[in-house]
Design an enzyme around this catalytic site. Structure first.
Site, PDB file in Angstrom:
ATOM      1  N   VAL A 183       7.615 -57.786 -48.221  1.00  0.00           N
ATOM      2  CA  VAL A 183       6.484 -57.199 -47.490  1.00  0.00           C
ATOM      3  C   VAL A 183       6.614 -55.684 -47.320  1.00  0.00           C
ATOM      4  CG1 VAL A 183       5.841 -59.322 -46.301  1.00  0.00           C
ATOM      5  CG2 VAL A 183       7.479 -57.739 -45.221  1.00  0.00           C
ATOM      6  N   TYR A 189       6.227 -66.013 -52.997  1.00  0.00           N
ATOM      7  CA  TYR A 189       5.681 -66.750 -51.851  1.00  0.00           C
ATOM      8  C   TYR A 189       4.828 -67.917 -52.364  1.00  0.00           C
ATOM      9  CZ  TYR A 189       7.173 -62.504 -49.405  1.00  0.00           C
ATOM     10  OH  TYR A 189       7.902 -61.455 -48.916  1.00  0.00           O
ATOM     11  N   TYR A 210      20.802 -60.913 -40.875  1.00  0.00           N
ATOM     12  CA  TYR A 210      19.591 -61.109 -41.678  1.00  0.00           C
ATOM     13  C   TYR A 210      18.634 -59.921 -41.527  1.00  0.00           C
ATOM     14  CZ  TYR A 210      15.220 -63.168 -43.366  1.00  0.00           C
ATOM     15  OH  TYR A 210      14.037 -63.393 -44.029  1.00  0.00           O
ATOM     16  N   SER A 246      12.172 -59.140 -48.319  1.00  0.00           N
ATOM     17  CA  SER A 246      12.478 -60.429 -48.962  1.00  0.00           C
ATOM     18  C   SER A 246      13.007 -60.303 -50.386  1.00  0.00           C
ATOM     19  CB  SER A 246      11.235 -61.326 -48.969  1.00  0.00           C
ATOM     20  OG  SER A 246      10.971 -61.809 -47.673  1.00  0.00           O
ATOM     21  N   LYS A 249      16.491 -61.603 -50.883  1.00  0.00           N
ATOM     22  CA  LYS A 249      16.851 -63.028 -50.851  1.00  0.00           C
ATOM     23  C   LYS A 249      17.567 -63.530 -52.107  1.00  0.00           C
ATOM     24  CE  LYS A 249      13.181 -64.058 -47.521  1.00  0.00           C
ATOM     25  NZ  LYS A 249      11.832 -64.614 -47.332  1.00  0.00           N
TER      26      LYS A 249
END
Length: 305
Positions: free
Chosen positions: A259, A241, A189, A61, A64
């Site tokens: 993660v 998060y 992705y 992530s 992103k």
């Protein structure tokens, strides 16, 4: 600086025992939860690395904010934010609930999985090969690492186990939000999340955000200043998060976790920071990595607030 970093790493190593490596992507189970490393690159291009700084891990992530910058450069703010919202969700990163209960069903922000999938769908290219090539070129440019590439073992594992992401994407497709082919978007992705990095790569990307999109080594503009500002703002409000508010209070540095155990942090006009610690807390953030950044922010007075 190196002595300070070594002390902070040593003091926080104990927290690695209090978390666990990610298991929902089986390939990530192979990580050593005792690993903990950091890299800082400052505005004078001084590089400080201690701990498990040579270890490679998948970006997950942390990718992103980077794809968000590329999508904004490709499409402009108006189009991007017609498909993805700007607000923290308060839910876990892989939650599907608000897509069903909120109308229109656009994801709350680009830092949760549903939002990130939408962002990936907006990368320009005539086919997936061209989109991937453009994406990798952008990641390599920002990291200063021409050898950055995909870990295909992790990619295949993500593809085989990514049913929850698949459910989100098909829900977005059914609502008319996602316009592209679902499986092609997901394939891109999963590859994006499987790019393999080190803490130095993350620190360099963080530095390019800290310098408002300009590579300090040669003065080249890599990201427009306004886009850099938007990306850093999302990192503050949504980057950790559903622990982003707590992190903003305790650390106060724009950051994005993954993660795989990575955290990319950016201190405007000062430095970029990469941290790696695959032992995660219940929110999915590096448990010792968060403590390292908390200590570093306190010692160097890095909070932007």
């Amino acid at each position: 600086m190196k002595e300070l970093l070594q002390k902070i790493i040593d003091e926080n190593k104990k927290y690695t025992k209090k978390g666990n490596v990610a298991t929902y992507i089986p390939e990530l189970k192979k990580a050593n939860r005792d690993d903990l490393g950091i890299c800082i690159i400052d505005m004078d291009n001084n590089i400080y690395q201690v701990g498990s700084y040579e270890k490679k891990f998948t970006i997950q992530s942390v990718s992103k904010p980077i794809t968000l910058a590329l999508a904004l450069m490709d499409n402009g703010k108006e189009k991007v934010f017609s498909k993805v919202g700007m607000e923290p969700s308060g839910d876990p990163f892989n939650s599907i609930m608000k897509l069903e209960t909120t109308k229109p069903s656009i994801p709350y922000n680009p830092m949760i999985n549903a939002g990130a999938i939408m962002i990936t769908s907006m990368i320009k290219g005539k086919n997936n090969d061209e989109k991937l090539e453009r994406m990798l070129k952008f990641f390599r440019k920002l990291s200063g690492n021409e050898n950055l590439d995909i870990n295909y073992d992790v990619y295949m594992c993500e593809k085989q186990t990514g049913d929850r992401n698949r459910a989100m994407a098909y829900l977005l497709k059914s609502e008319g939000i996602l316009e592209e082919n679902v499986e092609e978007v997901l394939d891109l992705y999963f590859k994006q999340c499987s790019i393999e990095v080190t803490v130095k790569d993350l620190a360099r990307i963080g530095l390019n955000l800290a310098s408002h999109g300009v590579d300090i080594r040669n003065g080249e503009r890599l990201i427009e200043s306004d886009i850099s500002r938007i990306v850093k703002t999302f990192m503050v409000t949504c980057g950790m998060y559903d622990a982003s508010g707590q992190f903003a209070i305790n650390v106060g540095i724009p950051s994005k976790s993954g993660v795989g155990g990575g955290i990319m942090a950016t201190v405007p006009n000062e430095m970029g920071i990469g941290v790696f610690g695959p032992s995660l807390d219940k929110k999915g953030n590096s448990i010792a990595g968060v403590k390292v950044l908390e200590n570093l922010s306190e010692k160097l007075n890095l909070s932007i607030f």
